[in-house]
Design a protein around this motif. Structure first.
Motif, mmCIF file in Angstrom:
data_model
loop_
_atom_site.group_PDB
_atom_site.id
_atom_site.type_symbol
_atom_site.label_atom_id
_atom_site.label_comp_id
_atom_site.label_asym_id
_atom_site.label_seq_id
_atom_site.Cartn_x
_atom_site.Cartn_y
_atom_site.Cartn_z
ATOM 1 N N MET A 1 1.019 -1.349 0.157
ATOM 2 C CA MET A 1 0.087 0.090 0.084
ATOM 3 C C MET A 1 0.891 1.206 -0.049
ATOM 4 O O MET A 1 1.892 1.385 0.768
ATOM 5 C CB MET A 1 -0.828 0.115 1.347
ATOM 6 C CG MET A 1 -1.881 0.971 1.208
ATOM 7 S SD MET A 1 -3.178 0.756 0.067
ATOM 8 C CE MET A 1 -4.127 2.085 0.629
ATOM 9 N N GLY A 2 0.648 2.262 -0.863
ATOM 10 C CA GLY A 2 1.496 3.285 -1.100
ATOM 11 C C GLY A 2 1.093 4.444 -0.300
ATOM 12 O O GLY A 2 0.074 4.344 0.693
ATOM 13 N N ALA B 1 0.699 -3.145 8.037
ATOM 14 C CA ALA B 1 -0.863 -2.661 8.046
ATOM 15 C C ALA B 1 -1.856 -3.715 8.070
ATOM 16 O O ALA B 1 -1.689 -4.758 7.306
ATOM 17 C CB ALA B 1 -1.041 -1.884 7.123
ATOM 18 N N SER B 2 -2.756 -3.744 9.006
ATOM 19 C CA SER B 2 -3.726 -5.000 9.309
ATOM 20 C C SER B 2 -4.286 -5.087 8.167
ATOM 21 O O SER B 2 -4.817 -6.201 7.948
ATOM 22 C CB SER B 2 -4.418 -4.628 10.395
ATOM 23 O OG SER B 2 -5.393 -3.174 10.222
ATOM 24 N N VAL B 3 -5.056 -4.005 7.181
ATOM 25 C CA VAL B 3 -5.749 -4.327 6.001
ATOM 26 C C VAL B 3 -4.726 -5.223 4.926
ATOM 27 O O VAL B 3 -5.262 -6.022 4.326
ATOM 28 C CB VAL B 3 -6.039 -3.045 5.561
ATOM 29 C CG1 VAL B 3 -4.884 -2.329 4.864
ATOM 30 C CG2 VAL B 3 -6.840 -3.344 4.211
ATOM 31 N N MET B 4 -3.482 -5.067 5.273
ATOM 32 C CA MET B 4 -2.502 -5.920 4.316
ATOM 33 C C MET B 4 -2.271 -7.246 4.770
ATOM 34 O O MET B 4 -2.281 -8.231 4.166
ATOM 35 C CB MET B 4 -1.399 -5.069 4.029
ATOM 36 C CG MET B 4 -1.481 -3.745 3.534
ATOM 37 S SD MET B 4 -2.280 -3.624 1.898
ATOM 38 C CE MET B 4 -1.021 -4.321 0.961
ATOM 39 N N HIS C 1 -2.639 5.176 -3.652
ATOM 40 C CA HIS C 1 -1.997 4.235 -4.535
ATOM 41 C C HIS C 1 -1.536 3.029 -4.140
ATOM 42 O O HIS C 1 -1.107 2.919 -2.824
ATOM 43 C CB HIS C 1 -1.105 4.627 -5.547
ATOM 44 C CG HIS C 1 -1.555 6.034 -6.241
ATOM 45 N ND1 HIS C 1 -1.598 7.341 -5.544
ATOM 46 C CD2 HIS C 1 -1.907 6.284 -7.200
ATOM 47 C CE1 HIS C 1 -1.638 8.329 -6.370
ATOM 48 N NE2 HIS C 1 -2.245 7.508 -7.857
ATOM 49 N N MET C 2 -1.769 2.004 -4.762
ATOM 50 C CA MET C 2 -1.071 0.509 -4.331
ATOM 51 C C MET C 2 0.053 0.318 -5.565
ATOM 52 O O MET C 2 -0.083 0.244 -6.755
ATOM 53 C CB MET C 2 -2.250 -0.381 -4.166
ATOM 54 C CG MET C 2 -1.254 -1.896 -4.033
ATOM 55 S SD MET C 2 -2.568 -3.099 -3.656
ATOM 56 C CE MET C 2 -3.250 -3.355 -5.239
ATOM 57 N N ASP D 1 -11.625 2.656 -2.629
ATOM 58 C CA ASP D 1 -11.909 1.396 -1.855
ATOM 59 C C ASP D 1 -10.502 0.905 -1.300
ATOM 60 O O ASP D 1 -9.733 0.201 -2.212
ATOM 61 C CB ASP D 1 -12.682 0.367 -2.506
ATOM 62 C CG ASP D 1 -12.973 -0.930 -1.753
ATOM 63 O OD1 ASP D 1 -12.666 -0.753 -0.655
ATOM 64 O OD2 ASP D 1 -13.601 -1.708 -2.487
ATOM 65 N N ARG D 2 -10.195 0.911 0.001
ATOM 66 C CA ARG D 2 -8.936 0.506 0.503
ATOM 67 C C ARG D 2 -9.037 -0.604 1.412
ATOM 68 O O ARG D 2 -8.216 -0.900 2.167
ATOM 69 C CB ARG D 2 -8.199 1.652 1.065
ATOM 70 C CG ARG D 2 -7.709 2.804 0.074
ATOM 71 C CD ARG D 2 -6.932 3.685 0.942
ATOM 72 N NE ARG D 2 -7.770 4.993 1.215
ATOM 73 C CZ ARG D 2 -7.558 5.668 2.301
ATOM 74 N NH1 ARG D 2 -6.380 5.820 2.848
ATOM 75 N NH2 ARG D 2 -8.509 6.524 2.599
#
Length: 484
Positions: free
Chosen positions: A1-2, A71-74, A14-15, A40-41
């Motif tokens: 994740m950028g 990061a928890s989303v990743m 951005h990713m 939408d991230r």
């Protein structure tokens, strides 16, 4: 994740995507492009972008690994992106970027100790003291012929530079703050008050001692950080270096305190008055024991953080099948347990009966005994042994392909930011690029949008270029300005 990148007044998220693969025995990392994930991230949204790329490059059966930051989303093990990717592509084993993990080791390991937390908060304040005033920076040059390094909360290698600089030039910094106090009429009240606080900090014996301690400890972690940030080294080598640092910390915990204590005492001449007051309140041996306890707490905290945060490395234990330092041990007793672990993760990728036979030959041949995975794979390519050791070669390619960091993806965002900054200042002038040795197309619609916004007509596409220095960057090959 950028990170967030501002493009002419609007902000997007951005990713960045980088593919790592092995071709003809050599490791390659290629920047694919940026994906706009502003709308939408969530993990589901990010997964759709990943799936589109996998389908575009037709690599569903070739995807063997994935690496993100913390990061928890990743990296969430229940609903994170890595879990969704693993569910769809069962061979895509997840590794948390080892460099990010090392930052967490230092951050959590040292912030848990009160003395260390205050020490680094004050050091960071010292860096901020100079960064906010050009007058202070200019005045410092008369005492110290270098600038104080900046710091970043998520990059502890920057903090190590700051600590080492203060440790090396502590007498000069002390003279500088003494100069401000003695000439307070030339400085504002805020500068004078802070100078008194920093002078007291630098003259404190505990500061001298901790500077000596972290000068030693950061020597290990800086080398490890550079290894973990490099795309050259494979996961197996990184694991070996992590283990070496852990063992070195254990050794230093038991044997290094006397040297650090003696060095701190000899370098504390300006601290004598304060130290003598402290000694009067306690026996000198008691003082030494209190610092011994502090030192051992620091080292043990780092060791436990390394052990806990790198505990996931155990799932990659089967990489030891090609650890050349263990060939002699494996020749005497074949590691069937490691072969079973490999089968658990990558069951359909190997012929395990043939792999075992090839490994037995590999362990017995002296020409392979001094070759790590990189050299082994290259040696097989150079000597046309890839067909004779088909499964071993495939295992070597697998080990080299699994990424250990996200450094390449992070550098792509740095390049995008530099381009955006450059064009804000040179809107009507072509960029004079350095000599280009290699270029590769980049799918980056946002950068094309930037050119359109600035009134630029592109005769070619944006590309990822390799400069003479060997550093990859984003740039234009041909560019012309357009009116309107």
């Amino acid at each position: 994740m950028g990170r967030t990148v501002r493009l002419r007044g609007y902000r997007r998220r951005h990713m960045g995507l980088v593919l790592r693969y092995v071709h003809e025995g050599k490791v390659h990392e290629r920047f694919v492009g940026f994906s706009d994930v502003s709308t939408d991230r969530t993990a589901d949204g990010l997964f759709r972008h990943v799936k589109n790329v996998v389908e575009e490059f037709q690599m569903k059966d070739k995807l063997v690994g994935q690496t993100y930051d913390g990061a928890s989303v990743m990296s969430g093990h229940v609903n994170g992106l890595q879990k969704k990717v693993l569910d769809e592509y069962p061979h895509a084993i997840f590794t948390h970027c080892y460099a990010h993990v090392l930052n967490l080791v230092l951050q959590q390991g040292l912030s848990n100790i009160k003395e260390c937390r205050i020490f680094f908060q004050t050091l960071n304040g010292l860096a901020a003291f100079f960064s906010k005033s050009s007058k202070r920076v200019h005045a410092l040059q008369d005492f110290v012929a270098r600038r104080l390094p900046t710091v970043a909360p998520t990059r502890w290698n920057f903090t190590s530079r700051l600590s080492n600089t203060v440790q090396k030039f502590r007498p000069q910094f002390t003279d500088f703050f003494q100069h401000i106090i003695e000439n307070s009429e030339n400085w504002d009240n805020d500068t004078t008050v802070k100078a008194q606080g920093f002078l007291s900090f630098l003259q404190n014996f505990q500061t001298v001692f901790l500077l000596e301690v972290f000068s030693k400890l950061f020597g290990y972690t800086d080398v490890l950080y550079n290894v973990l940030q490099s795309k050259v080294y494979d996961v197996l080598y990184c694991c070996k270096k992590i283990d070496e640092v852990s063992k070195q910390l254990l050794h230093d915990k038991e044997h290094e305190f006397d040297n650090l204590w003696g060095s701190a005492v000899s370098n504390s001449s300006s601290c004598d008055d304060q130290r003598h007051k402290r000694i009067r309140l306690m026996d000198e041996q008691d003082e030494r024991n209190s610092y011994l306890t502090l030192y051992q707490s620091v080292v043990e905290s780092l060791r436990m953080q390394i052990k806990n945060r790198y505990s996931s490395l155990s799932k990659l234990e089967f990489f030891q099948l090609l650890w050349h330092e263990k060939y002699e041990e494996f020749r005497k007793q074949f590691p069937d347990r490691l072969l079973v672990k490999l089968k658990d993760f990558y069951g359909s990728l190997f012929d395990y009966i043939r792999l075992k036979n090839e490994l037995l030959v590999l362990y017995a041949c002296p020409e392979f005994s001094d070759k790590n995975v990189h050299k082994l794979v290259g040696f097989m390519v150079e000597n046309s042994l890839t067909s004779g050791f088909k499964e071993v070669f495939r295992l070597g390619e697998l080990i080299l392909t699994i990424p250990s960091n996200t450094a390449s993806a992070e550098r792509s965002f740095s390049a995008l930011k530099r381009i955006n900054t450059c064009y804000r200042g040179t809107q009507t002038h072509p960029i004079k690029m350095a000599t280009i040795r290699h270029c590769m197309p980049v799918a980056c619609e946002d950068i094309m949008d930037l050119g359109s916004t600035l009134g630029l007509k592109l005769r070619t596409c944006w590309t990822l270029i390799e400069l003479d220095s060997g550093v990859w960057d984003l740039g234009l090959l041909w560019l012309e300005t357009s009116v309107g």
